[in-house]
Enzyme design. Structure first.
Site, PDB file in Angstrom:
ATOM      1  N   CYS A 267      14.855 -10.258  -0.870  1.00  5.79           N
ATOM      2  CA  CYS A 267      15.374  -9.928  -2.200  1.00  5.79           C
ATOM      3  C   CYS A 267      14.274  -9.386  -3.100  1.00  5.79           C
ATOM      4  O   CYS A 267      13.897  -9.989  -4.120  1.00  5.79           O
ATOM      5  CB  CYS A 267      16.043 -11.152  -2.825  1.00  5.79           C
TER       6      CYS A 267
ATOM      7  N   TYR B 268       0.806  -1.225   0.000  1.00  8.85           N
ATOM      8  CA  TYR B 268       0.000   0.000   0.000  1.00  8.85           C
ATOM      9  C   TYR B 268       0.840   1.276   0.000  1.00  8.85           C
ATOM     10  O   TYR B 268       0.271   2.367   0.073  1.00  8.85           O
ATOM     11  CB  TYR B 268      -0.905   0.057   1.244  1.00  8.85           C
TER      12      TYR B 268
END
Length: 419
Positions: A343, A318
């Site tokens: 990662c 978000y």
């Protein structure tokens, strides 16, 4: 107000130093304050003191931890659930079946059956087809299922697009212009006790204006339904009140919300139902993390912490803000990006933000993590599932264990034909 405050230079949860929890439980770890959860539950109820007959159902999706749910059950809250699993959690935490409201657009036949078997108080129907299915299941056992019809009022909540639920393009509820016809057809089914309507337009609302617009439309719908000869005894007004994530945030208070509700609904003569989640739990929790190292960057340093997007998803999905603070602040600040070890470039909690100065092995917290935090956690990159702790004054308990990768692997199997 919350109960995460500095005492003698160290952030505490109530009377427990967060550094003690970090040392004894490890990091990252969620920490909840019982006093804060109870206070917020009481303040929300008090805000609705002039709204007439009310029913409060905590939105379990915000924080489904059994200990948190037990606290709210003890405060007289029921549960708003959106899956069979949440229903079972609510019951296990001591919430009464008759105080459980089952929401959600994709309830399966098995979940509807579970709700009937447990005798829950209300189903919020999201489509005519769902109502027909529920009525058939109930009628086959000589029962009636209490239900409301969720309406989509086509009101923009003014919140993040991914947590908006009341616009015409959203998947939730039935369009308000066809709701009377659907209501009329469903009310004729033997297995349904269709007793009202429901609405919820989104989460983290910062203004009362869209809610007032929505509720006014619902009032017109109630009058229209009654004019057609239907009995309407319950209206579920949903949840969605925002909380302050940033210092400048100023969402409506429960008292301001309650005054608006009382004014708009004063002539409805119904039981008003509410589904607060974030406003109860958001500021009732923090996540503690440890600094792994400081990595120099071109524009600012990277503070690499041991928490990651799998532990707290909101910033990644978000672009959400969570304040970052040192557990033992020195008074100095730095400009840095707070990032995790996963990662993915989206594994970032703060971009070039002014924060408390921290060094390797220092502890920090992300505030306002009590809602939509641990409940959205996962094990991406084969990381452990983050634990949860509840503080009560000068004592604490681990209320959700850290689930290690080895435990998760034990549930996986390589078939013999690959060996």
């Amino acid at each position: 107000m919350d109960h995460f405050q500095l005492k003698n230079g160290v952030l505490h949860a109530e009377d427990i130093p967060l550094s003690q929890i970090a040392e004894e439980v490890g990091t990252p770890v969620y920490v909840y304050s019982r006093a804060t959860l109870e206070r917020h539950a009481q303040v929300f109820r008090e805000g609705l003191k002039d709204a007439g007959k009310i029913h409060l159902a905590f939105a379990v999706k915000a924080n489904p931890n059994l200990a948190v749910l037990r606290i709210l059950a003890n405060q007289g809250y029921g549960a708003d659930v959106v899956s069979g699993g949440e229903l079972q959690r609510a019951l296990a935490a001591g919430m009464k079946a008759e105080d459980i409201v089952f929401s959600g657009v994709g309830k399966s036949r098995e979940e509807l059956t579970l709700g009937l078997d447990q005798g829950i108080g209300q189903f919020n129907l999201e489509s005519e087809e769902e109502g027909v299915m529920l009525a058939g299941i109930a009628a086959s056992r000589g029962a009636k299922a209490s239900a409301t019809l969720r309406v989509n009022p086509d009101v923009d909540a003014g919140t993040h697009a991914k947590i908006s639920t009341g616009k015409k393009e959203n998947k939730f509820g039935v369009a308000i212009d066809v709701a009377p016809a659907i209501y009329a057809r469903l009310s004729q089914l033997d297995g349904l006790d269709l007793r009202g309507v429901a609405v919820h337009i989104g989460s983290q609302l910062q203004s009362l204006d869209p809610l007032e617009t929505c509720y006014a439309r619902m009032g017109e719908l109630v009058a229209q339904l009654r004019g057609a000869g239907h009995v309407v005894t319950h209206v579920d007004l949903g949840g969605g009140l925002g909380v302050p994530y940033k210092p400048e945030d100023n969402p409506p208070s429960p008292a301001e919300y309650g005054a608006m509700v009382a004014r708009v609904t004063r002539d409805w003569d119904v039981t008003l139902m509410f589904e607060p989640g974030r406003v109860i739990a958001g500021n009732g929790g923090v996540m503690i993390t440890k600094v792994i190292r400081i990595k120099p960057g071109l524009d600012s340093d990277f503070v690499i912490v041991d928490a990651a997007m799998n532990d707290l998803m909101r910033p990644a999905i978000y672009d959400a803000w969570h304040d970052f603070e040192a557990v033992e602040p020195s008074g100095e600040t730095m400009v840095a990006s707070i990032v995790g070890p996963i990662c993915e470039s989206s594994d970032i909690f703060a971009k070039q933000r002014v924060v408390d100065r921290v060094e390797t092995d220092d502890l920090g917290i992300f505030r306002t993590a009590g809602a939509y935090g641990a409940t959205m956690a996962n094990t991406y990159n084969s990381r452990p599932l983050v634990p949860e702790v509840l503080v009560d004054g000068d004592r604490y308990a681990v209320v959700a264990e850290r689930i290690e990768p080895a435990t998760i692997m034990a549930a996986e199997h390589v078939p013999d034909w690959l060996k």
